[in-house]
Scaffold this motif. Structure first.
Motif, mmCIF file in Angstrom:
data_model
loop_
_atom_site.group_PDB
_atom_site.id
_atom_site.type_symbol
_atom_site.label_atom_id
_atom_site.label_comp_id
_atom_site.label_asym_id
_atom_site.label_seq_id
_atom_site.Cartn_x
_atom_site.Cartn_y
_atom_site.Cartn_z
ATOM 1 N N SER A 108 0.720 -1.056 0.450
ATOM 2 C CA SER A 108 0.430 0.229 0.661
ATOM 3 C C SER A 108 0.559 1.461 0.086
ATOM 4 C CB SER A 108 -0.796 0.149 1.337
ATOM 5 O OG SER A 108 -0.124 -0.023 2.663
ATOM 6 N N GLY A 109 2.158 1.352 -0.169
ATOM 7 C CA GLY A 109 2.925 2.360 -0.572
ATOM 8 C C GLY A 109 3.154 3.131 1.294
ATOM 9 N N PRO A 110 3.714 4.225 1.349
ATOM 10 C CA PRO A 110 3.697 4.966 2.086
ATOM 11 C C PRO A 110 2.475 4.940 3.157
ATOM 12 C CG PRO A 110 4.401 6.263 1.050
ATOM 13 C CD PRO A 110 3.860 4.646 0.076
ATOM 14 N N VAL A 111 2.733 4.687 5.123
ATOM 15 C CA VAL A 111 0.781 5.205 5.262
ATOM 16 C C VAL A 111 1.786 5.343 6.649
ATOM 17 C CG1 VAL A 111 0.402 2.477 4.423
ATOM 18 C CG2 VAL A 111 1.502 2.737 6.709
ATOM 19 N N LEU A 112 0.829 6.131 7.298
ATOM 20 C CA LEU A 112 1.226 7.275 8.620
ATOM 21 C C LEU A 112 0.746 5.587 10.468
ATOM 22 C CD1 LEU A 112 2.118 10.124 9.195
ATOM 23 C CD2 LEU A 112 0.606 10.426 8.814
ATOM 24 N N LEU A 113 1.406 6.319 10.737
ATOM 25 C CA LEU A 113 0.764 5.569 12.064
ATOM 26 C C LEU A 113 1.267 6.017 12.714
ATOM 27 C CD1 LEU A 113 2.206 1.244 11.190
ATOM 28 C CD2 LEU A 113 0.393 2.746 10.699
ATOM 29 N N ASN A 168 11.821 -10.466 13.430
ATOM 30 C CA ASN A 168 13.241 -10.274 12.896
ATOM 31 C C ASN A 168 13.409 -9.669 11.004
ATOM 32 O OD1 ASN A 168 14.360 -11.288 15.337
ATOM 33 N ND2 ASN A 168 14.032 -12.946 14.522
ATOM 34 N N ARG A 169 11.622 -9.018 11.351
ATOM 35 C CA ARG A 169 11.701 -8.178 9.784
ATOM 36 C C ARG A 169 12.474 -6.976 9.690
ATOM 37 N NH1 ARG A 169 6.300 -9.442 6.127
ATOM 38 N NH2 ARG A 169 6.887 -11.507 6.584
ATOM 39 N N ALA A 170 12.965 -6.174 8.420
ATOM 40 C CA ALA A 170 13.194 -4.946 8.778
ATOM 41 C C ALA A 170 11.958 -4.655 8.106
ATOM 42 C CB ALA A 170 14.435 -5.315 7.446
ATOM 43 N N VAL A 171 11.717 -3.379 9.401
ATOM 44 C CA VAL A 171 10.858 -2.636 8.397
ATOM 45 C C VAL A 171 10.948 -1.262 8.313
ATOM 46 C CG1 VAL A 171 8.850 -3.703 8.988
ATOM 47 C CG2 VAL A 171 9.634 -1.934 10.993
ATOM 48 N N LYS A 172 11.023 -0.235 7.300
ATOM 49 C CA LYS A 172 11.766 0.821 7.706
ATOM 50 C C LYS A 172 10.232 2.119 7.760
ATOM 51 C CE LYS A 172 15.280 1.403 4.153
ATOM 52 N NZ LYS A 172 15.579 2.713 2.423
ATOM 53 N N LEU A 173 10.438 3.162 8.723
ATOM 54 C CA LEU A 173 10.214 4.094 10.007
ATOM 55 C C LEU A 173 10.721 5.456 9.566
ATOM 56 C CD1 LEU A 173 9.463 1.976 12.843
ATOM 57 C CD2 LEU A 173 7.451 2.147 11.504
ATOM 58 N N ASP A 174 9.830 5.669 8.874
ATOM 59 C CA ASP A 174 10.952 7.566 8.890
ATOM 60 C C ASP A 174 11.516 7.021 7.677
ATOM 61 O OD1 ASP A 174 8.677 8.692 9.870
ATOM 62 O OD2 ASP A 174 9.485 8.756 11.748
ATOM 63 N N GLY A 175 11.607 6.255 6.917
ATOM 64 C CA GLY A 175 13.406 6.075 6.665
ATOM 65 C C GLY A 175 13.948 5.392 7.222
ATOM 66 N N GLN A 176 14.342 5.147 8.369
ATOM 67 C CA GLN A 176 15.299 4.134 9.032
ATOM 68 C C GLN A 176 14.800 2.513 8.904
ATOM 69 O OE1 GLN A 176 17.218 6.442 12.331
ATOM 70 N NE2 GLN A 176 18.029 4.771 13.119
ATOM 71 N N ALA A 177 15.723 1.747 9.429
ATOM 72 C CA ALA A 177 15.734 0.194 9.498
ATOM 73 C C ALA A 177 15.236 0.483 10.779
ATOM 74 C CB ALA A 177 16.840 -0.637 9.419
ATOM 75 N N ILE A 462 1.221 16.940 7.069
ATOM 76 C CA ILE A 462 2.036 16.726 6.315
ATOM 77 C C ILE A 462 3.326 16.005 7.201
ATOM 78 C CG2 ILE A 462 4.429 17.362 5.092
ATOM 79 C CD1 ILE A 462 1.407 17.364 3.698
ATOM 80 N N ASN A 463 3.999 15.200 6.790
ATOM 81 C CA ASN A 463 4.795 14.233 8.056
ATOM 82 C C ASN A 463 6.256 13.544 7.118
ATOM 83 O OD1 ASN A 463 2.107 13.940 9.409
ATOM 84 N ND2 ASN A 463 3.377 13.725 10.632
ATOM 85 N N LEU A 464 7.267 14.824 7.010
ATOM 86 C CA LEU A 464 8.517 14.207 6.331
ATOM 87 C C LEU A 464 8.873 12.728 6.808
ATOM 88 C CD1 LEU A 464 9.079 17.834 5.459
ATOM 89 C CD2 LEU A 464 7.542 16.564 4.387
ATOM 90 N N THR A 465 9.656 11.837 6.576
ATOM 91 C CA THR A 465 10.904 11.257 6.812
ATOM 92 C C THR A 465 11.949 11.941 7.236
ATOM 93 O OG1 THR A 465 9.016 9.363 5.415
ATOM 94 C CG2 THR A 465 11.697 9.469 6.145
ATOM 95 N N PRO A 466 12.498 11.414 8.464
ATOM 96 C CA PRO A 466 13.480 12.774 9.794
ATOM 97 C C PRO A 466 14.730 12.424 8.164
ATOM 98 C CG PRO A 466 11.810 12.214 10.507
ATOM 99 C CD PRO A 466 11.481 10.753 9.714
ATOM 100 N N LEU A 467 15.363 10.976 8.439
ATOM 101 C CA LEU A 467 15.814 10.578 7.810
ATOM 102 C C LEU A 467 16.532 10.873 6.100
ATOM 103 C CD1 LEU A 467 19.053 9.168 8.632
ATOM 104 C CD2 LEU A 467 17.291 6.914 7.001
ATOM 105 N N ARG A 468 15.040 11.038 5.155
ATOM 106 C CA ARG A 468 15.171 11.361 3.841
ATOM 107 C C ARG A 468 15.681 13.007 4.027
ATOM 108 N NH1 ARG A 468 13.005 9.678 -1.314
ATOM 109 N NH2 ARG A 468 12.106 11.585 -2.481
ATOM 110 N N TYR A 469 15.597 14.032 5.291
ATOM 111 C CA TYR A 469 15.642 15.465 4.697
ATOM 112 C C TYR A 469 16.593 15.922 6.139
ATOM 113 C CZ TYR A 469 11.426 15.443 1.679
ATOM 114 O OH TYR A 469 10.833 16.013 0.652
ATOM 115 N N ALA A 470 17.703 14.816 6.765
ATOM 116 C CA ALA A 470 18.289 15.546 7.410
ATOM 117 C C ALA A 470 19.716 15.872 6.316
ATOM 118 C CB ALA A 470 18.936 13.406 8.058
ATOM 119 N N GLY A 471 19.566 17.233 6.859
ATOM 120 C CA GLY A 471 21.137 17.953 6.015
ATOM 121 C C GLY A 471 20.055 18.593 4.561
ATOM 122 N N ARG A 472 19.402 18.557 4.690
ATOM 123 C CA ARG A 472 18.971 19.498 3.578
ATOM 124 C C ARG A 472 18.010 19.799 4.209
ATOM 125 N NH1 ARG A 472 15.647 14.961 0.379
ATOM 126 N NH2 ARG A 472 14.971 16.749 -0.875
#
Length: 814
Positions: A108-113, A168-177, A462-472
Motif C-alpha cells: 500500500s505504499g507509505p502509510v502514516l501510523l 526479526n523482519r526489517a521495516v522502514k520507519l521514517d526512512g530508517q531500518a 504533513i509528515n516528512l521522513t526525517p532521514l530523507r531530509y536530514a542535512g537538507r
C-alpha cells in the motif's frame, strides 16, 4: 404444557384482534428497552469493564503540575531522577505519543501510523505478554539499541497479513531500518483511544533529552505489592520536593498527583455517562408507566369478557395465567424489537464514541446486557399485567355484567391512570430541559468567535521522513514547491503552513519577559504559546493585522541578528502595559546581548487554540526566518492549510497529486475542513445533545401516547354519561371544556412536578451542563409552554370526539 400452548394461541388471537393496542405496547417496550440496552452497553464497556491490562487497579497515571497550576509533562532529566529515587513503584515508565511515523509497505505504499516512544520498562507497567516475540529488554532505550519495534495486533493484521514470520523482519520507519521484535495481543492498546499503533524504545532527539526545562514525557507506573496509592503519592511528592530544592530554576514549586489509570482514562466523561444512564432510566420509567396505563385501560375494557368467562366456570388461576401469558408475549415481542433498535442505535452512537471516548471503538452489543434487557422487558410487562390480572380475575361477575357502560369509571381508576400520565409528563419535562440546555451549549460553541471563519478551509497533516531530509533544507526542497503547486490548483485562494492547527491543540509554550519591565513573579510562570507559520497562514485564516507589519520572507531572514515575531492581542494584553507601542518592544532571553533579543514587529487578531477557552497569548515565528538546524524536528510535522472556493471534494484529489509530485514518499492524510475539526472537537457534547434530544423526543412521544390513550379511553367509557349530560341540556362546548379542563389539570400538575424535579436534580444535571435556574427561567418557561401546547394538541382529537357524541346513539349503546 397443553394449557400453556392454549394460552399462547389465545393470547396471539387477542393481540390480532387489537392490533393498535399490540403495536403501541410493543413499540413502547422496544423504544424503552432498546435505548436502555444501548446505553448500558456503553456504560459497561467504558466504566464497568476492567482495562485490558494485568491488575489494572494497580496502575496509576502520574500528572505533574507546574508551579502555575497547569498539567506539565516530565522532562527527561527529571524523569530519570524520579525513577531512581521513588520507592513505591515496581515500574515507572515514560512515554510520548505525539509523533506519527511513516512506514513503507510493499503493498500500500507509505502509510502514516501513530506511535508510542517509551522507556525500556514500558510494557512492565501493563503486565501483558506479547502474542509473538518479546518486548523491550533493559537498556534498549539507549542509542544504538533502540532501532526495534513492537507491532499492535491491528497493524500486524492490516499491513503484515497476520504472518507469524514477521519477527526479526526489517521495516522502514521514517526512512530508517527497524527490526520487528514482537506483536501485542488483540485488545492491548495504550493509549486506549488509538488503534493502529507501533511501539519503539527510541525516545526523542538529544536536544530535548538534555534540557531539564523541556517537558515532553508522560509517565505511568505500577504500584509495588502492598503499597497504596496514598503511600505512593506521599513518596513521589517527597521526591518532587527534593528535586525542587536541587534544581530551583526548573523544578521548584512543581507538584504531583497520582490517579488510578481506569479513572484517568474515563476522565470527565464518567459523570456525563452516569447522567445519561439516569436519563435512560427516566425513559424506561416512562415506558413502564405507559405500558401499565395501557394494560390497565385494556383490563377495564375486558371486564365483561372476564366476568362472562367466570360465570361459565373459569377459575381465578386460569384467568390469571391467561392474562400473564399475554403480558409475556408482549414482552418478548417488545424485547426482540428493542434488540434490533439497540443494535442500530449502537452503530449510530459508535460514530461519535470512537472519537469521544478512549474505549469508544470497543463498544458493541453485550449479550449479557441484552439478556438483562429481555429480563427487564418481561418483568415490566408482568408487573404491569399483574394488577389488572389480579383485579380482573377477582371481579364479581354479577356486578360486572350489571355495570354496563359504567365499568371501569370509578374514582380510584381515574386517579391511578391520571397519576401515570402526570408521572410521564414530569419526567418528560426534566429530559426536555436538559436536552434544550445541551443543544444551546453546542450551538453556542459552534457559533463562538474563533478568530476565523471555519468554512472553506482545508487542512491536512504533513509528515516528512526525517532521514530523507536530514542535512537538507526542507523549506526550499519540499514546503515551498508544495505551496507553489497547491496555489495553482483551481479554486484555491490561499495556501499556508502552521506547526499546530488552531482549535485542535495547544502549542509549545515558553516563559516570556518584555525587556524593560519588572521581573516576573518568582512563583508564577508567564507563558505564551508558540507556533511556526508561513506568511500564507494569515491569509488562509483571514487573521487581521492590528498594528505594525506582517512577517515577510524578504525582511525576516535567518541570518538576521534579532529574531522577529508577530503576537496576538491576548499577548499584548497579558505582557505589555497599556500605553506602550507593542511593535517597539523586545522579548529578552538568556543572552546578555540585547541586539539578539526577539523583536515584536506586528500585532494580529486573536485565534482560539482551544474551543472551550478564550484565546491564549501567542507568538508566531516565520518558518523561513528560523535556521533550518533549529527547525529540523518541527518541520517534519506541519499542517498544510488551504482556503478554497466551491466543493472540498474537488480540491482534495488535487492536493494529493500536488503532494506526491513534490515527494511521492510522503503519505497523504485525508484532508478535513476546519468546520469538521470544530465539529470533531465537540464530538462528546454533540453526542450528549443528540442522545438527550432522542431521549427527550421518545419521552415526549410516550407521554403524548399515554395522554391520548387516557383521554380516548375515558371518552369511550363515559360515552353513556356524556350522552345523558347532553340529553339534559349540556352544550357541545361545555362537554369539550369539561374534557379539556381535566387535560389542562394533568398537564399543569405534570409540568410543575417536572420543574420541581429539575430543580432538585440540579447537581446531577450539573455533571453534564451547569445552569442557573434564574438565568434559564425564560428557557424553562418556554419548554413548559411547549410541553403544555403539544399535550393540549394531543388531547384535542379525543376531546372533540367526546363533544361530537350524539345523545340518542350514546343512550342506545347499552
Amino acid at each position: 404444557m397443553q394449557t400453556l400452548l392454549q394460552d399462547l394461541r389465545y393470547g396471539l388471537r387477542q393481540l390480532r384482534k387489537s392490533p393498535g393496542f399490540a403495536f403501541t405496547v410493543v413499540l413502547t417496550l422496544a423504544l424503552s428497552v432498546g435505548v436502555a440496552t444501548a446505553v448500558f452497553c456503553v456504560i459497561d464497556t467504558v466504566i464497568l469493564r476492567p482495562l485490558p491490562y494485568a491488575h489494572s487497579e494497580r496502575i496509576v497515571s502520574i500528572q505533574s503540575i507546574s508551579r502555575s497550576g497547569y498539567t506539565q509533562p516530565a522532562s527527561w532529566p527529571s524523569f530519570r531522577d524520579e525513577r531512581a529515587q521513588a520507592r513505591a513503584f515496581s515500574a515507572l515508565a515514560g512515554y510520548n505519543n505525539f509523533f506519527t511515523m511513516t512506514m513503507e509497505t510493499p503493498s500500500s505504499g507509505p502509510v502514516l501510523l501513530d506511535s508510542v516512544h517509551s522507556t525500556d520498562n514500558f510494557f512492565q507497567v501493563f503486565g501483558v505478554q506479547p502474542l509473538l516475540g518479546r518486548t523491550w529488554l533493559p537498556g534498549e532505550e539507549q542509542d544504538g539499541k533502540n532501532e526495534i519495534v513492537v507491532l499492535s495486533y491491528e497493524v500486524w493484521q492490516k499491513y503484515f497479513g497476520g504472518e507469524r514470520d514477521v519477527l526479526n523482519r526489517a521495516v522502514k520507519l521514517d526512512g530508517q531500518a527497524y527490526t520487528v521484535v514482537g506483536v501485542m495481543p488483540a485488545g492491548f492498546r495504550f493509549p486506549l483511544g488509538t488503534r493502529n499503533l507501533i511501539y519503539t524504545p527510541r525516545l526523542i532527539d538529544r536536544p530535548w533529552m538534555q534540557n531539564r526545562g523541556s517537558h515532553w514525557m508522560r509517565t505511568v507506573a505500577r504500584l509495588r505489592d502492598g503499597v497504596t496509592i496514598e503511600q505512593a503519592q506521599a513518596d513521589l511528592a517527597h521526591v518532587f520536593s527534593d528535586l525542587g530544592r536541587a534544581y530551583p530554576q526548573t523544578d521548584e514549586g512543581r507538584t504531583v498527583h497520582l490517579q488510578p489509570l481506569p479513572q484517568s482514562i474515563v476522565g470527565k466523561s464518567k459523570g456525563p455517562l452516569w447522567t445519561l444512564l439516569a436519563a435512560v432510566l427516566a425513559v424506561l420509567a416512562i415506558g413502564c408507566v405507559n405500558v401499565a396505563g395501557l394494560l390497565l385501560a385494556r383490563g377495564v375494557k375486558r371486564e365483561r369478557e372476564m366476568a362472562m368467562r367466570t360465570a361459565i366456570g373459569a377459575g381465578r388461576s386460569r384467568l390469571l395465567g391467561q392474562l400473564l401469558t399475554e403480558g409475556v408475549l408482549l414482552a418478548l415481542l417488545g424485547a426482540a424489537t428493542g434488540a434490533l433498535l439497540a443494535s442500530g442505535l449502537l452503530d449510530l452512537m459508535r460514530l461519535f464514541l470512537v472519537k469521544a471516548l478512549a474505549r469508544g471503538a470497543d463498544i458493541q452489543m453485550n449479550w449479557v446486557v441484552l439478556g438483562a434487557a429481555v429480563a427487564v422487558s418481561v418483568a415490566v410487562s408482568l408487573a404491569a399485567s399483574l394488577y389488572p390480572a389480579l383485579r380482573l380475575s377477582g371481579i364479581d361477575p354479577n356486578r360486572a355484567l350489571k355495570a354496563g357502560g359504567s365499568a371501569g369509571v370509578d374514582r380510584s381508576q381515574h386517579h391511578l391512570r391520571s397519576g401515570f400520565v402526570i408521572t410521564q409528563i414530569a419526567l418528560t419535562m426534566l429530559l426536555l430541559v436538559v436536552s434544550s440546555l445541551l443543544i444551546r451549549v453546542v450551538t453556542r460553541y459552534r457559533h463562538a468567535d474563533l478568530g476565523f471563519d471555519p468554512d472553506h478551509i482545508l487542512s491536512t497533516q504533513i509528515n516528512l521522513t526525517p532521514l530523507r531530509y536530514a542535512g537538507r533544507d526542507a523549506i526550499a526542497d519540499f514546503y515551498q514547491p508544495l505551496v507553489t503547486r497547491v496555489a495553482q490548483v483551481p479554486g484555491v485562494r490561499a495556501v499556508g503552513m502552521i506547526s499546530i492547527l488552531p482549535i485542535q491543540n495547544w502549542g509549545s509554550n515558553s516563559d516570556i519577559h518584555i525587556a524593560g519591565q519588572p521581573p516576573n513573579p518568582p512563583s508564577q510562570e508567564m507563558l505564551a504559546e508558540g507556533r511556526l507559520v508561513s506568511t500564507g497562514y494569515f491569509d488562509v485564516f483571514g487573521i487581521p493585522l492590528r498594528r505594525g507589519r506582517m512577517l515577510s520572507p524578504s525582511l525576516d531572514r535567518p541570518e538576521n541578528t534579532a529574531p522577529t515575531v508577530v503576537v496576538n492581542e491576548a499577548f499584548v494584553k497579558k505582557f505589555i502595559p497599556s500605553g506602550l507601542d507593542p511593535t517597539a518592544q523586545r522579548i529578552d532571553s538568556e543572552t546578555e546581548q540585547k541586539d539578539h533579543w526577539t523583536r515584536i514587529v506586528g500585532v494580529v487578531g486573536n485565534v482560539r487554540q482551544n474551543i472551550y477557552e478564550p484565546p491564549l497569548a501567542e507568538e508566531d515565528w516565520l518558518i523561513n526566518a528560523v535556521p533550518v538546524k533549529e527547525l529540523a524536528d518541527q518541520l517534519n510535522g506541519m499542517s498544510l492549510v488551504v482556503r478554497f472556493d466551491g466543493d472540498a471534494g474537488a480540491i482534495i484529489p488535487a492536493l494529493r497529486n500536488a503532494l506526491h509530485e513534490v515527494d511521492p514518499t510522503v503519505p497523504f492524510k485525508t484532508a478535513t475542513t476546519m468546520a469538521e475539526v470544530v465539529s470533531e472537537t465537540l464530538v462528546f457534547e454533540r453526542m450528549e445533545s443528540w442522545l438527550f434530544g432522542i431521549f427527550a423526543g421518545l419521552a415526549l412521544l410516550l407521554a403524548l401516547v399515554g395522554l391520548y390513550g387516557l383521554i380516548s379511553h375515558e371518552v369511550e367509557q363515559s360515552t353513556r354519561d356524556i350522552g345523558v349530560r347532553m340529553a339534559l341540556g349540556a352544550s357541545r362546548s361545555r362537554i369539550l371544556g369539561m374534557v379539556m379542563r381535566r387535560v389542562v389539570w394533568m398537564l399543569a400538575a405534570g409540568t410543575i412536578a417536572g420543574l420541581i424535579l429539575t430543580l432538585f436534580a440540579r447537581k446531577m444535571i450539573a455533571i453534564v451542563i451547569y445552569f442557573e435556574a434564574r438565568q434559564e427561567a425564560g428557557g424553562l418557561l418556554a419548554t413548559a409552554l411547549l410541553l403544555v401546547t403539544v399535550g393540549l394538541l394531543a388531547a384535542l382529537f379525543p376531546a372533540v370526539r367526546a363533544a361530537s357524541i350524539e345523545p340518542m346513539q350514546a343512550l342506545r349503546t347499552e
